[in-house]
Design a protein around this motif. Structure first.
Motif, PDB file in Angstrom:
ATOM      1  N   ASN A  38       0.852  -1.186   0.000  1.00 65.50           N
ATOM      2  CA  ASN A  38       0.000   0.000   0.000  1.00 65.50           C
ATOM      3  C   ASN A  38       0.886   1.234   0.000  1.00 65.50           C
ATOM      4  OD1 ASN A  38      -1.999   1.865   0.358  1.00 65.50           O
ATOM      5  ND2 ASN A  38      -2.577   1.187   2.410  1.00 65.50           N
ATOM      6  N   LYS A  39       1.581   1.459  -1.117  1.00 61.95           N
ATOM      7  CA  LYS A  39       2.553   2.542  -1.151  1.00 61.95           C
ATOM      8  C   LYS A  39       1.929   3.925  -1.044  1.00 61.95           C
ATOM      9  CE  LYS A  39       4.436   3.586  -5.193  1.00 61.95           C
ATOM     10  NZ  LYS A  39       5.034   3.484  -6.524  1.00 61.95           N
ATOM     11  N   TYR A  40       0.634   4.010  -1.261  1.00 58.40           N
ATOM     12  CA  TYR A  40      -0.022   5.316  -1.159  1.00 58.40           C
ATOM     13  C   TYR A  40      -0.566   5.571   0.245  1.00 58.40           C
ATOM     14  CZ  TYR A  40       0.519   4.817  -6.106  1.00 58.40           C
ATOM     15  OH  TYR A  40       1.072   4.612  -7.346  1.00 58.40           O
ATOM     16  N   ASN A  58      -1.373  13.070   1.485  1.00 55.11           N
ATOM     17  CA  ASN A  58      -0.373  13.641   0.582  1.00 55.11           C
ATOM     18  C   ASN A  58      -0.059  15.038   1.106  1.00 55.11           C
ATOM     19  OD1 ASN A  58       0.896  15.128  -1.539  1.00 55.11           O
ATOM     20  ND2 ASN A  58       0.297  13.501  -2.941  1.00 55.11           N
ATOM     21  N   ARG A  60       2.160  17.251   0.045  1.00 51.52           N
ATOM     22  CA  ARG A  60       2.874  18.101  -0.914  1.00 51.52           C
ATOM     23  C   ARG A  60       2.549  19.575  -0.711  1.00 51.52           C
ATOM     24  NH1 ARG A  60       0.572  16.377  -5.716  1.00 51.52           N
ATOM     25  NH2 ARG A  60       2.180  14.843  -6.076  1.00 51.52           N
ATOM     26  N   ASP A 313       0.012   4.530 -27.689  1.00 49.83           N
ATOM     27  CA  ASP A 313       0.669   5.586 -28.482  1.00 49.83           C
ATOM     28  C   ASP A 313       1.323   5.029 -29.755  1.00 49.83           C
ATOM     29  OD1 ASP A 313       3.262   4.670 -27.540  1.00 49.83           O
ATOM     30  OD2 ASP A 313       2.924   5.781 -25.698  1.00 49.83           O
ATOM     31  N   ASN A 388       4.285  -0.418 -19.121  1.00 51.53           N
ATOM     32  CA  ASN A 388       3.592   0.827 -19.466  1.00 51.53           C
ATOM     33  C   ASN A 388       2.388   1.065 -18.564  1.00 51.53           C
ATOM     34  OD1 ASN A 388       5.181   1.838 -21.554  1.00 51.53           O
ATOM     35  ND2 ASN A 388       4.267   0.432 -23.029  1.00 51.53           N
ATOM     36  N   TYR A 391       3.609   2.025 -15.019  1.00 51.85           N
ATOM     37  CA  TYR A 391       4.181   3.373 -15.030  1.00 51.85           C
ATOM     38  C   TYR A 391       3.071   4.432 -15.125  1.00 51.85           C
ATOM     39  CZ  TYR A 391       5.985   7.630 -16.947  1.00 51.85           C
ATOM     40  OH  TYR A 391       6.223   8.956 -17.167  1.00 51.85           O
ATOM     41  N   ASP A 394       1.234   4.853 -11.829  1.00 51.99           N
ATOM     42  CA  ASP A 394       2.032   5.608 -10.858  1.00 51.99           C
ATOM     43  C   ASP A 394       2.013   7.100 -11.191  1.00 51.99           C
ATOM     44  OD1 ASP A 394       2.846   3.720  -9.035  1.00 51.99           O
ATOM     45  OD2 ASP A 394       4.585   3.097 -10.202  1.00 51.99           O
ATOM     46  N   GLU A 395       2.142   7.402 -12.470  1.00 50.07           N
ATOM     47  CA  GLU A 395       2.123   8.798 -12.910  1.00 50.07           C
ATOM     48  C   GLU A 395       0.754   9.429 -12.633  1.00 50.07           C
ATOM     49  OE1 GLU A 395       2.411   9.224 -17.109  1.00 50.07           O
ATOM     50  OE2 GLU A 395       2.156  11.383 -17.034  1.00 50.07           O
ATOM     51  N   SER A 398      -0.032  10.695  -9.155  1.00 51.60           N
ATOM     52  CA  SER A 398       0.633  11.884  -8.602  1.00 51.60           C
ATOM     53  C   SER A 398      -0.380  12.971  -8.284  1.00 51.60           C
ATOM     54  CB  SER A 398       1.621  12.476  -9.617  1.00 51.60           C
ATOM     55  OG  SER A 398       2.650  11.589  -9.876  1.00 51.60           O
ATOM     56  N   SER A 399      -1.551  12.875  -8.884  1.00 52.72           N
ATOM     57  CA  SER A 399      -2.589  13.882  -8.686  1.00 52.72           C
ATOM     58  C   SER A 399      -3.596  13.399  -7.649  1.00 52.72           C
ATOM     59  CB  SER A 399      -3.297  14.149 -10.013  1.00 52.72           C
ATOM     60  OG  SER A 399      -4.578  14.679  -9.785  1.00 52.72           O
ATOM     61  N   LEU A 400      -3.907  14.265  -6.689  1.00 57.51           N
ATOM     62  CA  LEU A 400      -4.897  13.904  -5.665  1.00 57.51           C
ATOM     63  C   LEU A 400      -6.236  13.552  -6.284  1.00 57.51           C
ATOM     64  CD1 LEU A 400      -4.582  16.519  -2.776  1.00 57.51           C
ATOM     65  CD2 LEU A 400      -3.646  14.220  -2.910  1.00 57.51           C
ATOM     66  N   SER A 401      -6.657  14.323  -7.269  1.00 56.78           N
ATOM     67  CA  SER A 401      -7.983  14.073  -7.843  1.00 56.78           C
ATOM     68  C   SER A 401      -7.991  12.765  -8.624  1.00 56.78           C
ATOM     69  CB  SER A 401      -8.426  15.238  -8.722  1.00 56.78           C
ATOM     70  OG  SER A 401      -7.437  15.549  -9.651  1.00 56.78           O
ATOM     71  N   ASN A 402      -6.898  12.437  -9.312  1.00 63.36           N
ATOM     72  CA  ASN A 402      -6.876  11.183 -10.082  1.00 63.36           C
ATOM     73  C   ASN A 402      -6.960   9.958  -9.177  1.00 63.36           C
ATOM     74  OD1 ASN A 402      -6.621  12.588 -12.427  1.00 63.36           O
ATOM     75  ND2 ASN A 402      -4.431  12.260 -12.656  1.00 63.36           N
TER      76      ASN A 402
ATOM     77  N   PHE B   8       5.452   6.776   4.600  1.00 65.86           N
ATOM     78  CA  PHE B   8       6.871   6.758   4.262  1.00 65.86           C
ATOM     79  C   PHE B   8       7.126   7.367   2.899  1.00 65.86           C
ATOM     80  CE2 PHE B   8       4.943   2.905   2.876  1.00 65.86           C
ATOM     81  CZ  PHE B   8       5.468   2.657   1.640  1.00 65.86           C
ATOM     82  N   PHE B  10       5.009  10.131   1.345  1.00 60.64           N
ATOM     83  CA  PHE B  10       4.494  11.439   0.952  1.00 60.64           C
ATOM     84  C   PHE B  10       4.989  12.618   1.778  1.00 60.64           C
ATOM     85  CE2 PHE B  10       1.467   8.649  -1.093  1.00 60.64           C
ATOM     86  CZ  PHE B  10       1.456   9.205  -2.348  1.00 60.64           C
ATOM     87  N   PHE B  13       7.907  17.476   1.063  1.00 60.08           N
ATOM     88  CA  PHE B  13       8.115  18.900   1.288  1.00 60.08           C
ATOM     89  C   PHE B  13       6.759  19.512   1.539  1.00 60.08           C
ATOM     90  CE2 PHE B  13       7.054  18.756  -3.138  1.00 60.08           C
ATOM     91  CZ  PHE B  13       6.340  19.905  -3.360  1.00 60.08           C
ATOM     92  N   SER B  47       7.490  13.087  -4.757  1.00 56.68           N
ATOM     93  CA  SER B  47       6.267  12.276  -4.768  1.00 56.68           C
ATOM     94  C   SER B  47       5.826  11.920  -6.184  1.00 56.68           C
ATOM     95  CB  SER B  47       5.134  13.011  -4.053  1.00 56.68           C
ATOM     96  OG  SER B  47       4.670  14.079  -4.834  1.00 56.68           O
ATOM     97  N   PRO B  49       6.993  10.349  -9.982  1.00 57.47           N
ATOM     98  CA  PRO B  49       8.089   9.636 -10.654  1.00 57.47           C
ATOM     99  C   PRO B  49       8.610  10.406 -11.866  1.00 57.47           C
ATOM    100  CG  PRO B  49       5.972   8.647 -11.243  1.00 57.47           C
ATOM    101  CD  PRO B  49       5.678   9.721 -10.238  1.00 57.47           C
ATOM    102  N   ASP B  97       8.034   7.959 -27.571  1.00 56.59           N
ATOM    103  CA  ASP B  97       7.072   7.161 -26.811  1.00 56.59           C
ATOM    104  C   ASP B  97       7.763   6.027 -26.070  1.00 56.59           C
ATOM    105  OD1 ASP B  97       4.952   8.733 -27.555  1.00 56.59           O
ATOM    106  OD2 ASP B  97       4.383   7.494 -29.266  1.00 56.59           O
ATOM    107  N   LYS B 100       8.899   7.275 -23.022  1.00 58.80           N
ATOM    108  CA  LYS B 100       7.790   7.884 -22.267  1.00 58.80           C
ATOM    109  C   LYS B 100       7.984   9.402 -22.118  1.00 58.80           C
ATOM    110  CE  LYS B 100       6.936   3.612 -19.827  1.00 58.80           C
ATOM    111  NZ  LYS B 100       7.729   2.878 -20.823  1.00 58.80           N
ATOM    112  N   ILE B 378      -2.743  21.267  -6.508  1.00 59.09           N
ATOM    113  CA  ILE B 378      -3.211  19.902  -6.260  1.00 59.09           C
ATOM    114  C   ILE B 378      -2.414  18.850  -7.018  1.00 59.09           C
ATOM    115  CG2 ILE B 378      -5.015  19.870  -8.031  1.00 59.09           C
ATOM    116  CD1 ILE B 378      -6.730  18.479  -5.737  1.00 59.09           C
ATOM    117  N   GLU B 379      -1.723  19.234  -8.055  1.00 59.99           N
ATOM    118  CA  GLU B 379      -0.920  18.237  -8.760  1.00 59.99           C
ATOM    119  C   GLU B 379       0.334  18.884  -9.342  1.00 59.99           C
ATOM    120  OE1 GLU B 379      -2.862  17.644 -13.022  1.00 59.99           O
ATOM    121  OE2 GLU B 379      -4.189  17.078 -11.397  1.00 59.99           O
ATOM    122  N   PRO B 380       1.362  18.074  -9.583  1.00 60.08           N
ATOM    123  CA  PRO B 380       2.647  18.618 -10.025  1.00 60.08           C
ATOM    124  C   PRO B 380       2.541  19.498 -11.269  1.00 60.08           C
ATOM    125  CG  PRO B 380       2.882  16.304  -9.458  1.00 60.08           C
ATOM    126  CD  PRO B 380       1.423  16.613  -9.373  1.00 60.08           C
TER     127      PRO B 380
END
Lengths: 463, 444
Positions: A38-40, A58, A60, A313, A388, A391, A394-395, A398-402, B8, B10, B13, B47, B49, B97, B100, B378-380
């Motif tokens: 449970n990395k989140y 989070n 941030r 893609d 893919n 990845y 994980d990407e 990064s967004s709270l809403s997602n 561990f 989040f 900063f 936070s 990648p 692509d 990425k 809210i997001e990067p």
């Protein structure tokens, strides 16, 4: 379907607490994945009244998102009442027994928060994003409209007029949306996914005040909802505030979904075509496909991998073949979303490079797909597709809403938290043979539907 | 029993900001010196990648193109990823692509921007690739000819809201570079050649007009390394020197701009001149606009949507460009109701002038404008957009604090004095797109 984006604020207004503080209820826990999986750091619990609560930390920035998801959507609208779920979503902003019409939006605007809501086929979600010091007030208001919904009487008519404007903006003015509407209405023979979320115009006009009030009374209980608090707040504070504001709301009778389901489909391909200046040039091949809730998990995961192999893609097999080698398409992609409550579809979309390529493109898609499923799915492609997917997730998170949206939709549609968070391990277990098998099973026959947007402006420019 | 999971990941900063009383508002921006005299702004965020990079070349937008080459920067932006490696852009895109690497381009009237994102683990391969994008532009005449008419010929069939906005811009800025079509005109487009695209990087993309920002799990040293590699092959100065384009106040258009489209819902756009950015009057205008049309508590929203149900949305915002500042408003409504919206807009402008705003309105606006900053964090992607925007406008790293202080220090009497002197409903310009025979500019 989004209804509004509020921008906004309010620290000068002091309101009498709407919900009296009560003794803290006991909390039952929901099974959680082990910490290492449970990395989140998501934690969850259930209030005695049945409300599921998730906490996604989070730190941030000093910002928090609150989302309440009701496990009910437009596909649950009663027959002849299409659009009622979305109509209620609008009315939810128009006052309660304790909070007069206008106060909710004024509060949101005054604190500089963003507030929105959207109705989907299976769920209806309300959320706010705001500076962390406003969480308590936001919870108070959201819990208030869950329990004490009572809109301003004038709002029933004005919100219907507003929805008609929304309909014209989204559908009336947009030929691509009209193609999508026609396609769904033909693809689903009996399931309510065939009906637009916003409703059929003729039925929407007849929905009454009582329809909306009854809908709220029936479905908007804590035991039919999920609350997600994500952002700069610790678990203990989230728990205390959830108990304080949502704990006192009584549960409502449990409602079983009673949707009509699809009959076994005929094998012949159905065609839908829309010709217009402003429609996007496209050929869609649409196939039946399983979902997480009712389908075989292994099949669904394998199909997700196949989706990446086909249409990830420009490295996707379809792109390489139709765009790069045959040069018959300008773009191509695959789309598979198994997070619906009932089975939905798997779609391949290609845009013809010129107006004269439509027919040839449809045939080329078919031949290329056959070749891929028969000869080209190998270990390297499958492993690359898995990487893919992981990845991208994980990407995406990064967004709270997602991450909030992903979790609540999954839970609302029958998945469990552990499965959703263990996506790395779940995909790792899928072998090349699994992908080859699902590709054969679902794609050996021609698509159930071909939908084409025939762009007359493309014809003009090609001439 | 509640299970506790140790945090561990989040706790990285914390952007130190207080939003309700604006005591302090600070983003953890690091300023990293890079090649020549440039600097990069960095926010470290482990936070995500990803590494995110924003690059903007100033004075390279559509308004800065040489006479006879209008549309060149838009075409370069459209072709940026195409025709690489001797013309086979599909192969190049497949390489991107595979790594990425996501690339977006953005051309405005003033600037040309590039956004990059990629996984940190691929940085060693991605950074050299980005470098080549700015010094290895090989485009075929065929690619140029295929792409150069796109935006220009599709304009008539575009979304009605976009058509209404563009048509009005072209009228209120007529005779000024902002009034040009960013896609060029029929004559200039015909003149664009592959050689123009080939020379474009050398002509316009230099260290002297570059702003660059980073966000991700990278430190100052890595930022410096990446930035220096990207900048290595850029010339110090642009080949083509461009003067600042002159400041302009949009000129009111007395006649209603009407464009026919066969759609059930019409789109309405309106423009009103506003004071120059960064003046005191600008802040007064910003406060007044909250009351007029910025939020769902605004006069326009309440009149047109809440009370009458005429629109799904109506809003106004203050657009600040380096050479102009103006209020832009938009709404959509079914054709037969269009005149009602024009009347409401005119009426609310008149009311604003005659009644001004109240102490409550001021307090509301101040809280709104300072509080909404949180929602941009809210997001990067949003965070880097915010800091890069500030850098592009030559602000200091404490720009948020300065903004909050400026908004908080506004006095009611100053706002109302500004409204009295500045607002004149006669200066409103309107355009409508749809089926609207018979609509007229509302009068007193």
């Amino acid at each position: 379907m989004r209804i509004f984006i509020i921008s906004l604020f309010l620290s000068t207004i002091v309101l009498t607490p709407i919900i009296a503080e009560q003794n803290q209820p006991n909390i039952a826990t929901i099974p959680l994945p082990p910490a290492q999986e449970n990395k989140y750091n998501i934690q969850s619990f259930k209030l005695p009244n049945g409300l599921e609560v998730l906490h996604i930390p989070n730190f941030r920035a000093p910002v928090i998102m609150q989302a309440v998801c009701y496990k009910i959507g437009s596909a649950d609208d009663a027959q002849g009442k299409s659009g009622v779920a979305h109509y209620l979503e609008h009315l939810m902003f128009r006052g309660t027994k304790n909070t007069p019409d206008g106060v909710f939006n004024k509060t949101i605007s005054e604190i500089g928060a963003e507030s929105n809501a959207y109705t989907q086929y299976d769920t209806t979600v309300y959320y706010q994003i705001f500076a962390k010091n406003h969480l308590e007030r936001m919870m108070e208001l959201e819990a208030d409209r869950m329990q004490y919904f009572e809109p301003n009487p004038q709002a029933f008519d004005s919100e219907k007029r507003i929805i008609i404007e929304e309909y014209q903006m989204r559908v009336g003015n947009d030929k691509n949306e009209q193609l999508y509407t026609m396609t769904n209405a033909a693809f689903f023979a009996n399931h309510p996914y065939r009906i637009p979320i916003i409703g059929w115009w003729e039925e929407l006009e007849k929905i009454s005040r009582d329809d909306a009030l009854d809908y709220h009374k029936k479905y908007y209980g804590p035991n039919n909802a999920i609350l997600v608090i994500s952002g700069d707040i610790d678990f203990e504070s989230t728990k205390k505030l959830a108990e304080k504001y949502y704990g006192p709301i009584p549960a409502r009778p449990t409602i079983e979904r009673n949707r009509t389901q699809e009959p076994k489909h005929f094998q012949e391909t159905i065609r839908v075509e829309l010709r217009h200046q402003t429609v996007s040039a496209q050929v869609q091949a649409i196939y039946d496909a399983p979902n997480y809730r009712t389908g075989d998990q292994k099949e669904v995961l394998a199909l997700s991998i196949f989706e990446k192999i086909l249409g990830h893609d420009s490295t996707g097999k379809l792109y390489q073949n139709l765009v790069m080698q045959q040069k018959i398409a300008g773009n191509v992609y695959a789309s598979f979303n198994p997070n619906y409550h009932d089975p939905y579809s798997f779609v391949l979309v290609a845009s013809p490079k010129t107006f004269y390529d439509y027919k040839e493109l449809e045939y080329a898609m078919h031949v290329t797909l056959k070749k891929i499923i028969n000869d080209e799915i190998n270990d390297a492609l499958v492993e690359d597709a898995k990487k893919n997917i992981v990845y991208e997730m994980d990407e995406h998170f990064s967004s709270l809403s997602n991450i909030s949206d992903f979790i609540i939709k999954g839970l609302a549609n029958g998945r469990n938290l552990k499965d959703m968070l263990n996506f790395h391990q779940n995909f790792a277990q899928i072998k090349t043979k699994d992908v080859q098998d699902v590709a054969q099973k679902y794609f050996k026959n021609p698509p159930r539907m071909i939908a084409a947007g025939v762009s007359l402006s493309q014809l003009e420019s090609d001439q | 029993m509640i299970k506790f999971v140790t945090y561990f990941l989040f706790v990285f900063f914390n952007i130190n900001a207080v939003f309700s009383n604006s005591a302090e508002m600070k983003l953890p921006i690091k300023v990293v010196p890079i090649l020549t005299k440039n600097q990069a702004w960095l926010i470290e965020d482990p936070s995500t990648p990803l590494v995110l990079i924003e690059m903007t070349f100033t004075k390279t937008g559509s308004s800065y193109m040489p006479i006879g080459k209008e549309g060149l920067s838009t075409l370069f932006s459209n072709l940026f990823l195409k025709a690489r490696n001797g013309g086979n852009h599909h192969e190049f895109i497949a390489i991107m692509d595979g790594l990425k690497l996501k690339v977006n381009t953005n051309v405005s009237h003033d600037n040309l921007g590039f956004s990059f994102s990629f996984p940190k683990e691929n940085a060693d391969k991605v950074i050299p690739l980005i470098k080549t994008l700015f010094n290895n532009a090989v485009f075929s005449e065929e690619d140029v000819n295929k792409n150069k008419y796109g935006g220009y010929t599709n304009f008539a069939h575009s979304n009605p809201s976009y058509v209404a906005q563009r048509a009005l811009h072209m009228k209120v800025f007529q005779g000024h570079p902002y009034g040009q079509n960013p896609d060029g005109d029929s004559q200039s487009i015909q003149m664009l050649r592959a050689d123009d695209i080939k020379i474009f990087p050398q002509a316009f993309l230099a260290k002297e007009n570059l702003k660059i920002s980073f966000l991700g799990s990278l430190n100052e040293k890595e930022t410096q390394n990446y930035a220096n590699q990207i900048l290595q092959t850029l010339p110090d100065e642009k080949l083509i020197k461009t003067d600042d384009i002159p400041y302009i106040e949009p000129k009111p258009v007395k006649d209603l701009t009407q464009i026919y489209q066969d759609v059930p819902q019409s789109s309405i756009a309106f423009i009103y001149p506003m004071p120059k950015y960064n003046t005191l009057d600008y802040y007064y205008a910003t406060i007044a606009n909250v009351s007029l049309g910025l939020t769902q508590e605004s006069k326009l929203w309440r009149a047109a949507r809440v009370k009458k149900g005429l629109v799904y949305g109506i809003s106004t915002d203050i657009e600040q460009w380096p050479a102009s500042t103006y209020l832009y408003g938009s709404a959509s409504t079914q054709g037969a109701q269009t005149q009602q919206i024009l009347d409401i807009v005119r009426q609310k402008f008149t009311n604003l002038k005659t009644k001004g705003i109240s102490e409550k309105d001021l307090s509301f606006a101040q809280n709104h404008l300072t509080g909404k900053i949180a929602t941009a964090l809210i997001e990067p992607r949003q965070i880097i957009n915010l800091i890069h925007y500030a850098q592009t406008w030559n602000k200091d790293i404490d720009f948020l604090q300065k903004y909050v202080d400026a908004i908080r220090s506004v006095k009611l009497e100053d706002v109302n004095k500004f409204i009295q002197n500045w607002i004149d409903p006669q200066k409103l310009s309107f355009s409508i797109v749809g089926k609207n025979a018979g609509c007229e500019i509302p009068q007193e």
